[in-house]
Design a protein around this motif. Sequence first.
Motif, PDB file in Angstrom:
ATOM      1  N   ASP A   1     -20.964   9.059  -3.851  1.00  0.00           N
ATOM      2  CA  ASP A   1     -20.438   8.140  -2.843  1.00  0.00           C
ATOM      3  C   ASP A   1     -21.582   7.284  -2.288  1.00  0.00           C
ATOM      4  OD1 ASP A   1     -19.033   6.814  -0.931  1.00  0.00           O
ATOM      5  OD2 ASP A   1     -18.282   8.594   0.099  1.00  0.00           O
ATOM      6  N   PHE A   2     -21.552   5.985  -2.612  1.00  0.00           N
ATOM      7  CA  PHE A   2     -22.560   5.048  -2.125  1.00  0.00           C
ATOM      8  C   PHE A   2     -22.089   4.296  -0.876  1.00  0.00           C
ATOM      9  CE2 PHE A   2     -23.215   5.242  -6.809  1.00  0.00           C
ATOM     10  CZ  PHE A   2     -24.501   5.766  -6.825  1.00  0.00           C
ATOM     11  N   THR A   3     -20.996   4.735  -0.278  1.00  0.00           N
ATOM     12  CA  THR A   3     -20.450   4.048   0.899  1.00  0.00           C
ATOM     13  C   THR A   3     -21.477   4.021   2.033  1.00  0.00           C
ATOM     14  OG1 THR A   3     -18.225   4.782   0.308  1.00  0.00           O
ATOM     15  CG2 THR A   3     -18.572   4.052   2.579  1.00  0.00           C
ATOM     16  N   GLY A   4     -21.652   2.869   2.636  1.00  0.00           N
ATOM     17  CA  GLY A   4     -22.564   2.724   3.761  1.00  0.00           C
ATOM     18  C   GLY A   4     -24.034   2.713   3.378  1.00  0.00           C
ATOM     19  N   MET A   5     -24.339   2.563   2.103  1.00  0.00           N
ATOM     20  CA  MET A   5     -25.734   2.624   1.651  1.00  0.00           C
ATOM     21  C   MET A   5     -26.208   1.269   1.118  1.00  0.00           C
ATOM     22  SD  MET A   5     -25.977   6.390  -0.097  1.00  0.00           S
ATOM     23  CE  MET A   5     -27.742   6.381   0.196  1.00  0.00           C
ATOM     24  N   GLU A   6     -25.692   0.191   1.663  1.00  0.00           N
ATOM     25  CA  GLU A   6     -26.074  -1.139   1.214  1.00  0.00           C
ATOM     26  C   GLU A   6     -27.590  -1.298   1.164  1.00  0.00           C
ATOM     27  OE1 GLU A   6     -21.932  -1.517   2.918  1.00  0.00           O
ATOM     28  OE2 GLU A   6     -23.767  -0.424   3.405  1.00  0.00           O
ATOM     29  N   GLN A   7     -28.053  -1.877   0.047  1.00  0.00           N
ATOM     30  CA  GLN A   7     -29.457  -2.185  -0.220  1.00  0.00           C
ATOM     31  C   GLN A   7     -30.324  -0.944  -0.486  1.00  0.00           C
ATOM     32  OE1 GLN A   7     -30.106  -5.400  -0.783  1.00  0.00           O
ATOM     33  NE2 GLN A   7     -27.916  -5.616  -0.297  1.00  0.00           N
ATOM     34  N   ALA A   8     -29.696   0.220  -0.590  1.00  0.00           N
ATOM     35  CA  ALA A   8     -30.462   1.429  -0.902  1.00  0.00           C
ATOM     36  C   ALA A   8     -30.845   1.437  -2.381  1.00  0.00           C
ATOM     37  CB  ALA A   8     -29.659   2.676  -0.565  1.00  0.00           C
ATOM     38  N   HIS A   9     -31.972   2.041  -2.684  1.00  0.00           N
ATOM     39  CA  HIS A   9     -32.433   2.242  -4.059  1.00  0.00           C
ATOM     40  C   HIS A   9     -32.595   3.744  -4.258  1.00  0.00           C
ATOM     41  CE1 HIS A   9     -33.161  -2.060  -4.652  1.00  0.00           C
ATOM     42  NE2 HIS A   9     -33.570  -2.050  -3.390  1.00  0.00           N
ATOM     43  N   ILE A  10     -31.802   4.298  -5.123  1.00  0.00           N
ATOM     44  CA  ILE A  10     -31.689   5.746  -5.274  1.00  0.00           C
ATOM     45  C   ILE A  10     -32.107   6.121  -6.690  1.00  0.00           C
ATOM     46  CG2 ILE A  10     -30.113   7.711  -5.157  1.00  0.00           C
ATOM     47  CD1 ILE A  10     -28.297   5.638  -3.462  1.00  0.00           C
TER      48      ILE A  10
ATOM     49  N   PRO B   1     -21.921  -6.605  -3.812  1.00  0.00           N
ATOM     50  CA  PRO B   1     -20.937  -6.632  -2.721  1.00  0.00           C
ATOM     51  C   PRO B   1     -19.679  -5.861  -3.116  1.00  0.00           C
ATOM     52  CG  PRO B   1     -20.934  -8.707  -3.910  1.00  0.00           C
ATOM     53  CD  PRO B   1     -22.074  -7.916  -4.465  1.00  0.00           C
ATOM     54  N   LEU B   2     -18.968  -5.396  -2.125  1.00  0.00           N
ATOM     55  CA  LEU B   2     -17.731  -4.667  -2.370  1.00  0.00           C
ATOM     56  C   LEU B   2     -16.697  -5.627  -2.944  1.00  0.00           C
ATOM     57  CD1 LEU B   2     -16.775  -1.724  -1.905  1.00  0.00           C
ATOM     58  CD2 LEU B   2     -15.730  -2.513   0.223  1.00  0.00           C
ATOM     59  N   SER B   3     -16.261  -5.366  -4.166  1.00  0.00           N
ATOM     60  CA  SER B   3     -15.341  -6.280  -4.853  1.00  0.00           C
ATOM     61  C   SER B   3     -13.915  -6.148  -4.344  1.00  0.00           C
ATOM     62  CB  SER B   3     -15.368  -6.017  -6.361  1.00  0.00           C
ATOM     63  OG  SER B   3     -15.050  -4.663  -6.646  1.00  0.00           O
ATOM     64  N   ALA B   4     -13.566  -4.990  -3.819  1.00  0.00           N
ATOM     65  CA  ALA B   4     -12.233  -4.730  -3.265  1.00  0.00           C
ATOM     66  C   ALA B   4     -12.331  -3.459  -2.444  1.00  0.00           C
ATOM     67  CB  ALA B   4     -11.203  -4.567  -4.386  1.00  0.00           C
TER      68      ALA B   4
END
Length: 511
Positions: free
Chosen positions: A302-311, A343-346
């Motif tokens: 789950d990458f929700t709320g992790m904008e611009q994170a590099h994992i 960006p979130l596509s949907a």
Amino acid sequence: MPLTPFTDECPTLPCIQPIRKSKHGTYYDMPMIECKHTFHRNLPPATVWGYHGMYLGPTIEVERGEPVYVKWANHLPKKHFLPVDFTVHGAHKDVPEVRTVTHLHGARVKPHSDGYPDAWFTSGFMEVGPLFERKVYHYENDMPACTLWYHDHAIGITRLNVYAGLAGFYLIHDQLEHKLPLPSGPFDIPLVIQDKSFNTDGSLYYPHQREKPVPELTTSIVGEFFGDTNVVNGKVWPYMQVEPRKYRFRLLNAANSRFYTLSLDLGQPFYLIATDGALTPAPVCLQKITLSPAERVEVIIDFTGMEQAHIILKNEAPAPYPGGPTPDPNTTGIVMAFHVTQPLSAPDTSMIPQKLRPIKPLNPTTAAKERYLTLDHLTDEYGRPIMLLNKSHWDDAITETPQLGTTEIWSFINLTDNSHAMHVHLIDFLILDRRPFDITAYEKDGTLHYTGPPRPPEREECGWKDTVRTDPGEVTRVIMHFIPYIGLYVWHCHMLEHEDYEMMRPFVVIK
């Protein structure tokens, strides 16, 4: 030239379309072709072998119960580009140097479509007479939704053919899976993890010895092969751009011998939803997952709320496993990266369900037989290490003859220093336990003296399996029900160097 991690984008493995469909089934054409592939932008293209001339082969997707016919065709050169060892069983000078036969790993199929190691075929015609250059296999796909994979299984050169690129995904779907709110479409992504090494000209490196043990022959049998880079979907240490949402990843360890213990460097969990053979009863939240060669898991990240994170997806498994050196954190300790930059596509409407697919356990008290099977480390006529099962060679008399419709427990007794990945064709099994024992006492009189209590399966092993990690100094017990076919099949270590030399045995399901 040093290779910089996270330089190339992780490819999406394409799905192949059938050549036709009819009321009788779905038909695919899968030629094996030599081609070129670029593993890293700083490497020249390398010679590889691929189904449809692709590294890796295209993904086949089918529905449960859909009859499928695949024509596997060998259009490869007559000479191998990797070092063939003619001292290995089944790979002598009196057989064609390039041989292939495809095994659909984890599938329930009749014997003639299983990819038996001796049922190889070659390209074109040989001086000794015509040999088949293609075979049509029938897959009934009467299995629950699962992640399978196909790969070469030719006796004596499996390690070379798979390393060259002859592997790909085969996905089975069913109605239960379709109804679950799992990430799907572009958010359901298969990932093949392997390790490779490269020569200075960018070509694939595989070790060989020119002087020992047979001066007049080039040999390439090593105990295990471990590459110095990790490759995902055919790219060295790639990156993947993802959206801030949930993704379903189908992870396959397709390395020759390397184990992987995977984790995410920012501490996010994996939500495991499937093992080799089916969805699990419920999701399992894990920080780390260990996969031996050929094992698969399906996980949700789950990458929700992790904008611009590099994992970074990391690997902590020693090589050889479990007692070898730990991976270099700058090379084999890294696998790939996820960049949460899209960006979130949907809106993300997917969920991690509380329940997935129930498992009806097999009752050990109903087992018709318990077989005690040793994993042995011996020495061959040239002084090289050789791995055997029950101290028996491939061509020795068959000793495992389970009866159709019966349940058996197989106890793998690991007398070696390393873990092995034991795979049984035709069936899925459940892991019962692992238990330490006194190796010295067993080797003296064949008696099992346990030195500790049984240990339950790891949490990532909580479902149906076709491959199991068997650790040194332990007895690993699995329980299986032998259905639905009779005939000749195979059980073996899926560390490919071990399988080729000579940790592989046939078994026959009888009426």
